[in-house]
Structures are given as C-alpha cells and as structure tokens.
Design a protein around this motif. Structure first.
Motif, PDB file in Angstrom:
ATOM      1  N   GLU A 222       6.953 -63.423  41.971  1.00  0.00           N
ATOM      2  CA  GLU A 222       6.380 -63.565  40.636  1.00  0.00           C
ATOM      3  C   GLU A 222       6.151 -62.184  40.035  1.00  0.00           C
ATOM      4  OE1 GLU A 222       5.954 -66.359  39.108  1.00  0.00           O
ATOM      5  OE2 GLU A 222       6.351 -67.740  40.767  1.00  0.00           O
ATOM      6  N   SER A 223       5.874 -62.139  38.709  1.00  0.00           N
ATOM      7  CA  SER A 223       5.711 -60.856  38.030  1.00  0.00           C
ATOM      8  C   SER A 223       4.607 -60.007  38.651  1.00  0.00           C
ATOM      9  CB  SER A 223       5.427 -61.078  36.538  1.00  0.00           C
ATOM     10  OG  SER A 223       6.550 -61.613  35.894  1.00  0.00           O
ATOM     11  N   LYS A 224       3.490 -60.642  39.025  1.00  0.00           N
ATOM     12  CA  LYS A 224       2.388 -59.904  39.634  1.00  0.00           C
ATOM     13  C   LYS A 224       2.817 -59.274  40.958  1.00  0.00           C
ATOM     14  CE  LYS A 224      -1.489 -62.497  37.624  1.00  0.00           C
ATOM     15  NZ  LYS A 224      -2.667 -63.353  37.918  1.00  0.00           N
ATOM     16  N   GLU A 225       3.600 -60.023  41.739  1.00  0.00           N
ATOM     17  CA  GLU A 225       4.067 -59.513  43.026  1.00  0.00           C
ATOM     18  C   GLU A 225       5.065 -58.370  42.832  1.00  0.00           C
ATOM     19  OE1 GLU A 225       4.165 -63.196  46.047  1.00  0.00           O
ATOM     20  OE2 GLU A 225       5.298 -63.552  44.195  1.00  0.00           O
ATOM     21  N   ALA A 227       5.153 -56.357  40.238  1.00  0.00           N
ATOM     22  CA  ALA A 227       4.369 -55.214  39.771  1.00  0.00           C
ATOM     23  C   ALA A 227       3.681 -54.497  40.932  1.00  0.00           C
ATOM     24  CB  ALA A 227       3.333 -55.677  38.748  1.00  0.00           C
ATOM     25  N   ALA A 228       3.083 -55.274  41.837  1.00  0.00           N
ATOM     26  CA  ALA A 228       2.386 -54.686  42.981  1.00  0.00           C
ATOM     27  C   ALA A 228       3.358 -53.954  43.903  1.00  0.00           C
ATOM     28  CB  ALA A 228       1.640 -55.772  43.749  1.00  0.00           C
ATOM     29  N   SER A 233       2.789 -51.821  36.047  1.00  0.00           N
ATOM     30  CA  SER A 233       1.972 -52.866  35.437  1.00  0.00           C
ATOM     31  C   SER A 233       2.770 -54.145  35.225  1.00  0.00           C
ATOM     32  CB  SER A 233       1.421 -52.381  34.093  1.00  0.00           C
ATOM     33  OG  SER A 233       2.458 -52.312  33.135  1.00  0.00           O
ATOM     34  N   VAL A 234       2.043 -55.246  35.102  1.00  0.00           N
ATOM     35  CA  VAL A 234       2.690 -56.534  34.831  1.00  0.00           C
ATOM     36  C   VAL A 234       3.394 -56.490  33.478  1.00  0.00           C
ATOM     37  CG1 VAL A 234       2.289 -58.994  34.443  1.00  0.00           C
ATOM     38  CG2 VAL A 234       1.042 -57.813  36.255  1.00  0.00           C
TER      39      VAL A 234
END
Length: 265
Positions: A222-225, A227-228, A233-234
C-alpha cells in the motif's frame, strides 16, 4: 487414446498452416539447446506439478510441442499421448472457436514484430495472453493466462522455440475473448508495450524512483508501506503513482498493475 480423433487431427493439419512463416525461417543450430532443455526439465520438476499450472514449449522448426508438463489431460480432456504425437494440432483444437481467429492474428503480429528487432531486443521480448480452453469431453470452459518468452533464439536471430507458463484463472477476466499484449526493452532501457486494445506501440520510460515504486506496488504494498520503505512521504508516493498512470495511459490502479505485470521491472 481416442484413435478416431487422433486420425482426424493428423488428416486435418489445419492449424499448423498458420505458422508456415515461422517454420520457413533459416534456422541455425543452437549450441546450448541440450543444456537449456535440461534446465527446462529441472524447472518442470520444481513447479510443474502445481495445480492448474502448465509449462509448454512450441518448437517452430518442426511445428510441434517439444515439451509440456502439468495435468493437461484433466484440464483439457485430451490424452497426453495426443500432445506428444500431434501437439500443435491438439493445442489449438482445444482453444475456444471464438478465440482462434484473434489467436492466429496475434501470432502473425508477434512474428512480424519480433523480426524487426535487434538481437539484444529480441532477448527481452515477451508476450501474454488470456484465452479459453474447451474440455473435449465435458465442454467445460476454462480461462487460462499465458506468459511467454522466446526460449531458443539461434545465432541468426530466429525464434526457434518459445516457453509458455500457463495458469488457470478461477475468476474470468474482464476481457471478452482472446486478449494479448507484448513488450520488449530498447537499448536505452525504456520498455515498448503493445496490447490488443492499444495496437500502436508506446515507449514507457520510468525514472529510477518510479521503478522502485512499481516493484513495491507489484509486491502488493500500500502507499503507506511504499512511503515507509523508501523513506518518502505518502503524498510523494501519490505523485509518483499519478505520473506512472499517465505514462502507462492507465485509467486506474487495476489497469496499471495489469500493464506492469507484463514488464520485467
């Protein structure tokens, strides 16, 4: 074995006629053919017994099925002996009649496109297709997805043998009938992608960061993953995704993933 059907296939020989151009190539010996066939046997032992998975090689020098593995008899209703003796005819006999015209049209497109490429580009060439198999005994229709690449390209650049990895789709695709695409990598590492619905080739050139994001998306992140993982940043991930969609001319994430799945990123 159904001897009547086998005799009929031998008499017809109606499908191999679509591949005469392939057979008429001026083939040269491939110095590593024996080794590559041994590798194929090892590959089949490792993954060939998975449910719904079939590995097959068409040999265009003889217009036959040089190699296959998987539970083809259960999937198709045709005995394995028929694939060994009349492999090409049997393979196309089981294709849904409504898919055959587009299949043969695509084979012509593949042949013409492949032989316009440099030798280096030929070694990056690959194509995908979805089609319907019709069970000989039950008439049950199964949707199949095939990923294909050249397996033997001789020193003259002739397409001698291909490698199909075929998996059964338990959910029918959105496409109606035979669907296809092909792609290859140019010297500048951009990827040319051509599909049935966008017959004009388009070059897709992604930045290093976009390629990193693509790989993570194909891994199901996912986008959050994403980004991390990339320490960005997301919002930056979202911007990159929009740019990738635009470059691929995809309308949504689903279309993007479908296109990207045909690219060896």
């Amino acid at each position: 074995m159904n001897k009547v059907l086998l005799k009929d296939l031998r008499k017809q020989n109606k499908y191999t006629q679509f591949f005469q151009e392939w057979k008429e190539q001026e083939f040269q010996d491939h110095p590593e053919e024996d080794r590559k066939m041994e590798q194929l046997e090892q590959l089949s032992q490792n993954i060939g017994m998975q449910e719904g998975l079939t590995i097959a090689c068409f040999d265009y020098r003889k217009l036959n099925l040089a190699f296959f593995t998987g539970n083809v008899e259960e999937l198709t209703g045709y005995p394995a002996d028929m694939f060994r003796s009349q492999g090409m005819e049997t393979s196309f006999a089981m294709i849904h009649p409504e898919d055959r015209e587009e299949l043969f049209r695509f084979q012509k497109i593949v042949f013409d496109s492949f032989h316009q490429l440099t030798l280096a580009e030929k070694h990056t060439f690959e194509f995908s297709y979805t089609t319907r198999w019709v069970h000989r005994k039950t008439n049950e229709i199964s949707w199949m997805l095939g990923k294909v690449r050249p397996y033997l390209i001789d020193s003259a650049g002739n397409f001698a043998m291909d490698l199909h990895i075929i998996v059964q789709l338990h959910t029918p695709p959105k496409s109606v009938g035979y669907d296809w695409n092909y792609s290859y990598q140019k010297v500048d590492e951009s990827r040319v992608f051509v599909s049935k619905n966008s017959p004009n080739s388009r070059v897709v050139s992604l930045t290093k960061k976009e390629k990193e994001i693509v790989k993570l998306i194909l891994d199901g992140k996912e986008s959050k993953e994403v980004a991390a993982h990339l320490n960005i940043s997301v919002n930056t991930v979202g911007t990159h995704r929009k740019n990738i969609l635009k470059k691929l001319k995809a309308r949504n994430l689903g279309e993007m993933v479908k296109i990207l799945s045909s690219y060896p990123f």
